[in-house]
Scaffold this motif. Sequence first.
Motif, PDB file in Angstrom:
ATOM      1  N   ARG A  79      28.983 -55.523  18.315  1.00 36.90           N
ATOM      2  CA  ARG A  79      29.459 -56.739  17.650  1.00 36.90           C
ATOM      3  C   ARG A  79      29.136 -56.581  16.171  1.00 36.90           C
ATOM      4  NH1 ARG A  79      28.150 -61.975  20.758  1.00 36.90           N
ATOM      5  NH2 ARG A  79      30.054 -61.337  21.841  1.00 36.90           N
ATOM      6  N   GLY A  80      30.162 -56.644  15.328  1.00 33.91           N
ATOM      7  CA  GLY A  80      29.953 -56.340  13.921  1.00 33.91           C
ATOM      8  C   GLY A  80      29.501 -54.898  13.783  1.00 33.91           C
ATOM      9  N   LEU A  81      28.523 -54.678  12.922  1.00 31.22           N
ATOM     10  CA  LEU A  81      28.000 -53.323  12.722  1.00 31.22           C
ATOM     11  C   LEU A  81      26.698 -53.107  13.492  1.00 31.22           C
ATOM     12  CD1 LEU A  81      28.888 -52.744   8.974  1.00 31.22           C
ATOM     13  CD2 LEU A  81      29.742 -51.453  10.950  1.00 31.22           C
ATOM     14  N   MET A  82      26.624 -53.699  14.673  1.00 29.22           N
ATOM     15  CA  MET A  82      25.534 -53.465  15.618  1.00 29.22           C
ATOM     16  C   MET A  82      26.173 -52.855  16.860  1.00 29.22           C
ATOM     17  SD  MET A  82      22.688 -56.229  16.837  1.00 29.22           S
ATOM     18  CE  MET A  82      21.128 -55.728  17.562  1.00 29.22           C
ATOM     19  N   LEU A  83      26.151 -51.517  16.944  1.00 27.37           N
ATOM     20  CA  LEU A  83      26.947 -50.780  17.920  1.00 27.37           C
ATOM     21  C   LEU A  83      26.077 -49.838  18.737  1.00 27.37           C
ATOM     22  CD1 LEU A  83      29.505 -49.836  15.178  1.00 27.37           C
ATOM     23  CD2 LEU A  83      30.080 -51.384  17.052  1.00 27.37           C
ATOM     24  N   ALA A  84      26.590 -49.474  19.907  1.00 34.00           N
ATOM     25  CA  ALA A  84      25.856 -48.537  20.751  1.00 34.00           C
ATOM     26  C   ALA A  84      26.816 -47.737  21.610  1.00 34.00           C
ATOM     27  CB  ALA A  84      24.865 -49.279  21.645  1.00 34.00           C
ATOM     28  N   VAL A  85      26.469 -46.485  21.832  1.00 42.97           N
ATOM     29  CA  VAL A  85      27.166 -45.616  22.780  1.00 42.97           C
ATOM     30  C   VAL A  85      26.170 -45.257  23.872  1.00 42.97           C
ATOM     31  CG1 VAL A  85      28.352 -43.426  23.130  1.00 42.97           C
ATOM     32  CG2 VAL A  85      28.652 -44.676  20.981  1.00 42.97           C
ATOM     33  N   GLU A  86      26.427 -45.737  25.081  1.00 40.65           N
ATOM     34  CA  GLU A  86      25.567 -45.396  26.217  1.00 40.65           C
ATOM     35  C   GLU A  86      26.149 -44.197  26.951  1.00 40.65           C
ATOM     36  OE1 GLU A  86      23.747 -47.264  30.364  1.00 40.65           O
ATOM     37  OE2 GLU A  86      24.629 -48.607  28.857  1.00 40.65           O
ATOM     38  N   LEU A  87      25.323 -43.206  27.204  1.00 38.61           N
ATOM     39  CA  LEU A  87      25.763 -41.973  27.841  1.00 38.61           C
ATOM     40  C   LEU A  87      25.502 -41.997  29.337  1.00 38.61           C
ATOM     41  CD1 LEU A  87      24.247 -39.489  25.226  1.00 38.61           C
ATOM     42  CD2 LEU A  87      26.552 -40.471  25.241  1.00 38.61           C
ATOM     43  N   HIS A  88      26.289 -41.247  30.067  1.00 41.87           N
ATOM     44  CA  HIS A  88      25.998 -41.045  31.491  1.00 41.87           C
ATOM     45  C   HIS A  88      24.687 -40.273  31.630  1.00 41.87           C
ATOM     46  CE1 HIS A  88      29.696 -42.579  33.225  1.00 41.87           C
ATOM     47  NE2 HIS A  88      30.401 -41.911  32.331  1.00 41.87           N
ATOM     48  N   PRO A  89      23.882 -40.554  32.641  1.00 44.39           N
ATOM     49  CA  PRO A  89      22.621 -39.823  32.818  1.00 44.39           C
ATOM     50  C   PRO A  89      22.803 -38.310  32.875  1.00 44.39           C
ATOM     51  CG  PRO A  89      22.676 -41.749  34.254  1.00 44.39           C
ATOM     52  CD  PRO A  89      24.031 -41.642  33.628  1.00 44.39           C
ATOM     53  N   GLU A  90      23.892 -37.870  33.498  1.00 41.60           N
ATOM     54  CA  GLU A  90      24.113 -36.419  33.624  1.00 41.60           C
ATOM     55  C   GLU A  90      24.453 -35.764  32.279  1.00 41.60           C
ATOM     56  OE1 GLU A  90      27.770 -38.575  35.431  1.00 41.60           O
ATOM     57  OE2 GLU A  90      25.572 -38.780  35.393  1.00 41.60           O
ATOM     58  N   LYS A 137      35.626 -46.482  20.989  1.00 41.07           N
ATOM     59  CA  LYS A 137      36.275 -46.638  22.290  1.00 41.07           C
ATOM     60  C   LYS A 137      37.422 -45.650  22.481  1.00 41.07           C
ATOM     61  CE  LYS A 137      35.077 -51.468  23.188  1.00 41.07           C
ATOM     62  NZ  LYS A 137      35.576 -52.858  23.373  1.00 41.07           N
ATOM     63  N   ASP A 138      37.971 -45.165  21.372  1.00 40.82           N
ATOM     64  CA  ASP A 138      39.066 -44.196  21.448  1.00 40.82           C
ATOM     65  C   ASP A 138      38.584 -42.766  21.712  1.00 40.82           C
ATOM     66  OD1 ASP A 138      41.047 -46.055  21.099  1.00 40.82           O
ATOM     67  OD2 ASP A 138      41.231 -45.751  18.930  1.00 40.82           O
ATOM     68  N   ILE A 139      37.280 -42.544  21.592  1.00 37.36           N
ATOM     69  CA  ILE A 139      36.757 -41.196  21.846  1.00 37.36           C
ATOM     70  C   ILE A 139      36.799 -40.905  23.345  1.00 37.36           C
ATOM     71  CG2 ILE A 139      34.732 -39.683  21.701  1.00 37.36           C
ATOM     72  CD1 ILE A 139      33.870 -41.275  19.216  1.00 37.36           C
ATOM     73  N   ARG A 140      37.517 -39.883  23.711  1.00 42.27           N
ATOM     74  CA  ARG A 140      37.647 -39.503  25.119  1.00 42.27           C
ATOM     75  C   ARG A 140      36.626 -38.413  25.426  1.00 42.27           C
ATOM     76  NH1 ARG A 140      39.368 -43.668  25.275  1.00 42.27           N
ATOM     77  NH2 ARG A 140      41.533 -44.385  25.332  1.00 42.27           N
ATOM     78  N   ALA A 141      35.493 -38.830  25.950  1.00 44.36           N
ATOM     79  CA  ALA A 141      34.425 -37.881  26.254  1.00 44.36           C
ATOM     80  C   ALA A 141      33.812 -38.237  27.602  1.00 44.36           C
ATOM     81  CB  ALA A 141      33.352 -37.914  25.164  1.00 44.36           C
ATOM     82  N   ASN A 142      33.642 -37.257  28.442  1.00 40.47           N
ATOM     83  CA  ASN A 142      33.035 -37.479  29.757  1.00 40.47           C
ATOM     84  C   ASN A 142      31.576 -37.910  29.652  1.00 40.47           C
ATOM     85  OD1 ASN A 142      35.430 -36.732  31.035  1.00 40.47           O
ATOM     86  ND2 ASN A 142      34.854 -34.566  31.095  1.00 40.47           N
ATOM     87  N   THR A 143      30.993 -37.690  28.494  1.00 37.98           N
ATOM     88  CA  THR A 143      29.591 -38.061  28.308  1.00 37.98           C
ATOM     89  C   THR A 143      29.391 -39.568  28.192  1.00 37.98           C
ATOM     90  OG1 THR A 143      29.911 -37.761  25.929  1.00 37.98           O
ATOM     91  CG2 THR A 143      28.983 -35.900  27.150  1.00 37.98           C
ATOM     92  N   ILE A 144      30.436 -40.314  27.794  1.00 35.05           N
ATOM     93  CA  ILE A 144      30.286 -41.731  27.455  1.00 35.05           C
ATOM     94  C   ILE A 144      30.407 -42.606  28.699  1.00 35.05           C
ATOM     95  CG2 ILE A 144      31.234 -43.654  26.134  1.00 35.05           C
ATOM     96  CD1 ILE A 144      32.191 -41.647  24.057  1.00 35.05           C
ATOM     97  N   ARG A 145      29.406 -43.422  28.906  1.00 36.55           N
ATOM     98  CA  ARG A 145      29.433 -44.394  30.007  1.00 36.55           C
ATOM     99  C   ARG A 145      29.993 -45.731  29.531  1.00 36.55           C
ATOM    100  NH1 ARG A 145      25.533 -48.177  32.312  1.00 36.55           N
ATOM    101  NH2 ARG A 145      25.949 -48.435  34.534  1.00 36.55           N
ATOM    102  N   GLU A 146      29.553 -46.150  28.331  1.00 39.55           N
ATOM    103  CA  GLU A 146      30.019 -47.444  27.801  1.00 39.55           C
ATOM    104  C   GLU A 146      29.815 -47.481  26.296  1.00 39.55           C
ATOM    105  OE1 GLU A 146      29.568 -52.217  28.777  1.00 39.55           O
ATOM    106  OE2 GLU A 146      27.841 -50.913  29.128  1.00 39.55           O
ATOM    107  N   VAL A 147      30.724 -48.172  25.616  1.00 41.11           N
ATOM    108  CA  VAL A 147      30.588 -48.458  24.184  1.00 41.11           C
ATOM    109  C   VAL A 147      30.460 -49.967  24.029  1.00 41.11           C
ATOM    110  CG1 VAL A 147      31.751 -48.413  21.951  1.00 41.11           C
ATOM    111  CG2 VAL A 147      31.863 -46.408  23.450  1.00 41.11           C
ATOM    112  N   ARG A 148      29.471 -50.408  23.241  1.00 39.95           N
ATOM    113  CA  ARG A 148      29.237 -51.836  23.045  1.00 39.95           C
ATOM    114  C   ARG A 148      29.051 -52.118  21.559  1.00 39.95           C
ATOM    115  NH1 ARG A 148      25.752 -50.422  27.330  1.00 39.95           N
ATOM    116  NH2 ARG A 148      23.973 -50.196  25.910  1.00 39.95           N
TER     117      ARG A 148
END
Length: 404
Positions: free
Chosen positions: A338-349, A325-336
């Motif tokens: 729980r525990g060690l089950m994680l995901a980084v969702e990117l913007h379509p562009e 969540k601390d990563i400041r990147a225009n590519t990131i739409r959302e970070v989700r």
Amino acid sequence: MSSSIIDFIATEARFGAQNYAPIGVVLSRGEGVWVWDTDGNRYLDCLSAYSAVSQGHCHPKILAAMVEQAHRLTLTSRAFHNDQLALFYEEIAALTGSHKVLPMNSGAEAVESAIKSVRKWGYEVKGVPDGQAEIIVCANNFHGRTLGIVGFSTDPETHGHFGPFAPGFKIIPFGDAAALEQAITPNTVAFLVEPIQGEAGVVIPPAGYFTKVRELCTANNVMLVLDEIQTGLGRTGKLLAEQHEGIEADVTLLGKALSGGFYPVSAVLSNNDVLGTLRPGQHGSTFGGNPLACAVARAAMRVLVEEGMIENAARQGARFLEGLKDIRANTIREVRGRGLMLAVELHPEAGRARRYCEALQGKGILAKDTHEQTIRIAPPLVITSDQVDWALERLATTLTQDFS
């Protein structure tokens, strides 16, 4: 990419069915959180074989249990008793609080077994008219790839051109308790659902959702079947993901990490009389509950608890999530996560997540894309703080990279 790796990949393509699109790496060795390719390059495994290697690659105690049992007895079929099955039953029941256990091999077999069992319970106990049992599932689910399961998938790639499919399933939105309430009828026997939708991109339902789901299922005499094949056994920082809302499923499905990645082992766990409806000859598996599988699963469960892996998943998962969540990147739409089950969702562009996974490979991290825009991150539960920080540095560099 060396010629040897190219040769391995080319041979796979020539002889193998093209039902996967793996990242271009050929692995030959693993230990803990690390894997090595055929050229000796080391990578941090951030997929854990879809959570099957939660205890880390080639855990020495699970390996020792497997080797010892392989020297003694591997398979009897269920035509005879073996000296590992009863101990497996006793230990998994004690760990999870279950009353009945049905051992199978793959996660998909566990799901199919649960479907058969709750239908049988519906007819013989609840009194649903024969042939009318309904099971409610969620859109964007992933419960396996057998013909019975893909029939209630909403992913066209999963079910397209594989029909006709079996009837008896209703599909509702995930995380919508009102939709579940409206879908239940007197013929509803079960609600089959993942606590967190893994293949859909680590989709976490709203807080309080499963509390309401439990209330609805109890009020309507509907079996709550939780598919914890990915989320279970510590992945989310609890033994079972259901514990985050303090509920208990009627039927729980486990697999993947149940063997620590050594052998296919799955189980249907029941806290009521669902499995009690099965009689000899009505369901089974030649390899289900075999002594080698039971010995491996017993060791896999033991190290999970004795080595504090569940608590470590909660601790390192919180660190990883905060770092993402601390990563400041225009590519990131959302970070989700729980525990060690994680995901980084990117913007379509930002483009497809696949190219970011390929870039991460070049930095020594193996992760996997899902649904085009999402990078899944699920390292073994033995990961350390230093390894989390090491991964975060490389993820930050990659997610801020200009691919134009």
